[in-house]
Design a protein around this motif. Structure first.
Motif, PDB file in Angstrom:
ATOM      1  N   PRO A  53       0.859  -1.300   0.205  1.00  0.00           N
ATOM      2  CA  PRO A  53       0.062  -0.162   0.122  1.00  0.00           C
ATOM      3  C   PRO A  53       0.985   1.357   0.041  1.00  0.00           C
ATOM      4  O   PRO A  53       0.188   2.435  -0.484  1.00  0.00           O
ATOM      5  N   SER A  54       2.223   1.091   0.458  1.00  0.00           N
ATOM      6  CA  SER A  54       3.017   2.435   0.408  1.00  0.00           C
ATOM      7  C   SER A  54       3.929   2.301  -0.872  1.00  0.00           C
ATOM      8  O   SER A  54       4.301   1.278  -1.083  1.00  0.00           O
ATOM      9  N   PRO A  55       4.105   3.510  -1.476  1.00  0.00           N
ATOM     10  CA  PRO A  55       5.123   3.405  -2.425  1.00  0.00           C
ATOM     11  C   PRO A  55       6.563   3.419  -2.062  1.00  0.00           C
ATOM     12  O   PRO A  55       7.316   3.228  -2.995  1.00  0.00           O
ATOM     13  N   LEU A  56       6.941   3.449  -0.824  1.00  0.00           N
ATOM     14  CA  LEU A  56       8.296   3.358  -0.341  1.00  0.00           C
ATOM     15  C   LEU A  56       8.906   2.202  -0.787  1.00  0.00           C
ATOM     16  O   LEU A  56      10.233   2.066  -1.166  1.00  0.00           O
ATOM     17  N   PRO A  57       8.367   0.953  -0.369  1.00  0.00           N
ATOM     18  CA  PRO A  57       9.126  -0.107  -0.558  1.00  0.00           C
ATOM     19  C   PRO A  57       9.328  -0.498  -2.237  1.00  0.00           C
ATOM     20  O   PRO A  57      10.256  -0.801  -2.770  1.00  0.00           O
ATOM     21  N   ARG A  58       8.233  -0.086  -2.902  1.00  0.00           N
ATOM     22  CA  ARG A  58       8.196  -0.137  -4.581  1.00  0.00           C
ATOM     23  C   ARG A  58       9.301   0.939  -5.006  1.00  0.00           C
ATOM     24  O   ARG A  58      10.125   0.589  -6.048  1.00  0.00           O
ATOM     25  N   ALA A  60      11.964   1.706  -3.483  1.00  0.00           N
ATOM     26  CA  ALA A  60      13.315   1.175  -3.075  1.00  0.00           C
ATOM     27  C   ALA A  60      13.695   0.054  -3.982  1.00  0.00           C
ATOM     28  O   ALA A  60      14.815   0.124  -4.316  1.00  0.00           O
ATOM     29  N   MET A  61      12.533  -0.821  -4.626  1.00  0.00           N
ATOM     30  CA  MET A  61      13.090  -1.630  -5.518  1.00  0.00           C
ATOM     31  C   MET A  61      13.358  -1.172  -6.734  1.00  0.00           C
ATOM     32  O   MET A  61      14.459  -1.540  -7.297  1.00  0.00           O
ATOM     33  N   ALA A  62      12.693   0.028  -7.228  1.00  0.00           N
ATOM     34  CA  ALA A  62      12.932   0.542  -8.285  1.00  0.00           C
ATOM     35  C   ALA A  62      14.422   1.179  -8.330  1.00  0.00           C
ATOM     36  O   ALA A  62      15.276   0.970  -9.446  1.00  0.00           O
ATOM     37  N   GLU A  63      14.929   1.870  -7.212  1.00  0.00           N
ATOM     38  CA  GLU A  63      16.474   2.178  -7.051  1.00  0.00           C
ATOM     39  C   GLU A  63      17.234   1.339  -7.171  1.00  0.00           C
ATOM     40  O   GLU A  63      18.434   1.381  -7.889  1.00  0.00           O
ATOM     41  N   CYS A  64      16.943   0.046  -6.830  1.00  0.00           N
ATOM     42  CA  CYS A  64      17.917  -1.044  -6.735  1.00  0.00           C
ATOM     43  C   CYS A  64      18.070  -1.632  -8.244  1.00  0.00           C
ATOM     44  O   CYS A  64      19.296  -2.110  -8.567  1.00  0.00           O
ATOM     45  N   PHE A  65      17.030  -1.896  -8.659  1.00  0.00           N
ATOM     46  CA  PHE A  65      16.877  -2.793  -9.981  1.00  0.00           C
ATOM     47  C   PHE A  65      16.881  -1.714 -11.302  1.00  0.00           C
ATOM     48  O   PHE A  65      16.988  -2.473 -12.429  1.00  0.00           O
ATOM     49  N   ALA A  66      16.739  -0.481 -11.447  1.00  0.00           N
ATOM     50  CA  ALA A  66      16.394   0.368 -12.168  1.00  0.00           C
ATOM     51  C   ALA A  66      17.576   0.180 -13.393  1.00  0.00           C
ATOM     52  O   ALA A  66      17.183   0.171 -14.662  1.00  0.00           O
ATOM     53  N   GLY A  67      18.937   0.285 -13.207  1.00  0.00           N
ATOM     54  CA  GLY A  67      20.018   0.040 -14.033  1.00  0.00           C
ATOM     55  C   GLY A  67      20.593  -1.366 -14.241  1.00  0.00           C
ATOM     56  O   GLY A  67      21.448  -1.465 -15.154  1.00  0.00           O
ATOM     57  N   SER A  84       4.245   7.438 -10.890  1.00  0.00           N
ATOM     58  CA  SER A  84       5.372   8.171 -11.706  1.00  0.00           C
ATOM     59  C   SER A  84       6.405   8.260 -10.515  1.00  0.00           C
ATOM     60  O   SER A  84       7.797   8.126 -11.152  1.00  0.00           O
ATOM     61  N   GLU A  85       6.063   8.420  -9.318  1.00  0.00           N
ATOM     62  CA  GLU A  85       7.213   8.546  -8.602  1.00  0.00           C
ATOM     63  C   GLU A  85       8.260   7.152  -8.387  1.00  0.00           C
ATOM     64  O   GLU A  85       9.304   7.413  -8.462  1.00  0.00           O
ATOM     65  N   VAL A  86       7.512   6.172  -8.938  1.00  0.00           N
ATOM     66  CA  VAL A  86       8.384   4.876  -8.731  1.00  0.00           C
ATOM     67  C   VAL A  86       8.913   4.502 -10.313  1.00  0.00           C
ATOM     68  O   VAL A  86      10.062   4.278 -10.540  1.00  0.00           O
ATOM     69  N   SER A  87       7.751   4.513 -11.414  1.00  0.00           N
ATOM     70  CA  SER A  87       8.221   4.177 -12.557  1.00  0.00           C
ATOM     71  C   SER A  87       9.296   5.134 -13.195  1.00  0.00           C
ATOM     72  O   SER A  87      10.028   4.611 -14.029  1.00  0.00           O
TER      73      SER A  87
END
Length: 424
Positions: A53-58, A60-67, A84-87
């Motif tokens: 329900p919170s965007p914070l865990p998602r 965190a995943m995006a920051e680790c896996f983005a590149g 968009s904050e995550v994507s």
């Protein structure tokens, strides 16, 4: 077992703690040596957190896996379609997203997601064209400033069509290292009209006067753009084609091209209007007094009464050498030569003579501006040299005698000394 323990732990913790736990699990997935079974369990735990329900865990995943190219592809696709904050993190950097994925995300995403896609390195022409067609203003600016984006010419023109009235979009496009001549001409047109509308809305100029100034400025810009192209090339031909489609090819513009020394643009214009080959046009233009040139001129749809003017301009261009005019500027000697040839008092040439006089005025004023600039530059250099306190090795001003020093009673007349030295 890992999935169950992780989910049980995450249910009783805060969003910040869950984000820290997800980041630790993602780093372990990417960089530690996991057994295949453990890796599958870790993926399952990460997939489960896509519904957090919170965007914070998602995030965190995006920051680790983005590149990372080793991220779970399905997880990347899920994050790319998140808020968009995550994507944005994934859309900007992930190498696992194909062009079709990016186009789909741009179609359903908000302005932040579209701008994130527009900032990707080495963006393909297909994605650039899609963004130019559907993206909003912020994404258009982001795409324009992305020098690595492979934006097709038609996509650039589409951006001008959609956002030409926006000054920031125009500035971003003009800031690119290279723009096709057709896009620069389109930008010049919309900019001239925007400036004319502004001054007319402020009642600084009348509407007809504003329209005339916009037209003249647009034509001047077109000549400057043409001067940056090869004498007759594919880019010149594309520029002529754009001018025809935009309704900007007139006898006045064609004549201005010749009087600015832009013979290549004139040839491209004739080729565009007649459908004849470039080689054929180049041949007939070299013989302006021939029947072949008259036939090509008539096929272009130009007025028969102005044929003598174009013949005179081509002949003068062939025999006069270029002066020190700026690129794309009207050449005063060419204009004066055509005026001399056409000063017959023929009433049919009344309008074109008026146009030539306007051209002559513009060229004369531009020449005067250059001369004033040269004089001012010389004055600045002269003043810099005159700032020296020495004249012929002697000081130009007398230093006040210090108190108590001996007064010899000798006074040096520097002006008389200078005249004497010059006379000698």
């Amino acid at each position: 077992m890992l999935v169950r323990k992780f989910i049980q732990w995450s249910q009783g913790t805060s969003a910040t703690a869950r984000a820290d736990g997800v980041a630790a699990l993602a780093r372990a997935y990417l960089y530690s040596e996991m057994a295949p079974e453990e890796r599958r369990e870790a993926e399952s735990a990460l997939y489960a957190l896509l519904d957090d329900p919170s965007p914070l865990p998602r995030r965190a995943m995006a920051e680790c896996f983005a590149g990372s190219p080793d991220a779970p592809p399905a997880l990347i696709h899920g994050l790319a379609r998140d808020q968009s904050e995550v994507s944005a993190l994934v859309l900007t950097r992930s190498p696992l997203l194909a062009d079709a994925d990016l186009i789909d995300c741009a179609a359903v995403g908000d302005s932040a997601a579209q701008a994130a896609i527009a900032l990707r390195a080495d963006l393909s022409p297909a994605v650039c064209a899609s963004l130019a067609e559907i993206a909003g203003r912020e994404a258009a600016i982001a795409l324009a400033v992305n020098e690595s984006a492979n934006i097709p010419d038609f996509a650039l023109r589409r951006m001008v069509e959609r956002f030409g009235d926006d000054g920031e979009v125009r500035e971003a496009l003009l800031g690119r290292a290279w723009l096709p001549a057709t896009v620069r001409a389109h930008l010049a047109d919309v900019t001239a009209r925007a400036l004319a509308d502004f001054v007319v809305s402020r009642q600084w100029l009348s509407a007809p006067r504003g329209a005339r100034i916009a037209l003249d400025n647009r034509d001047r810009a077109t000549m400057i753009i043409a001067s940056g192209c090869a004498d007759y090339s594919e880019e010149t031909a594309a520029l002529a084609a754009y001018l025809r489609v935009a309704g900007q090819i007139t006898p006045g513009v064609a004549l201005r091209a010749l009087l600015c020394g832009q013979k290549g643009l004139f040839e491209a214009t004739l080729a565009e209007l007649t459908g004849l080959s470039a080689k054929r046009i180049a041949g007939v233009v070299r013989e302006p007094w021939s029947d072949a040139f008259a036939a090509a001129y008539a096929k272009a749809g130009f007025p028969a009464g102005l044929l003598i003017v174009f013949r005179s301009a081509l002949a003068a261009l062939a025999r006069l050498k270029p002066g020190n005019e700026d690129e794309g500027a009207l050449r005063l000697p060419l204009i004066q030569a055509v005026l001399a040839d056409c000063a017959s008092g023929d009433p049919a040439l009344g309008n074109v003579m008026s146009l030539l006089r306007r051209f002559e005025l513009d060229a004369t004023r531009e020449q005067a501006r250059r001369q004033i600039a040269e004089v001012r530059t010389a004055q600045v250099r002269s003043q810099a040299a005159d700032d020296s306190p020495m004249l012929f090795g002697l000081p130009t001003t007398l230093t006040p005698r210090a108190e108590g020093s001996e007064d010899t009673g000798v006074v040096v007349d520097l002006a008389a000394l200078e005249r004497e030295l010059l006379a000698a």
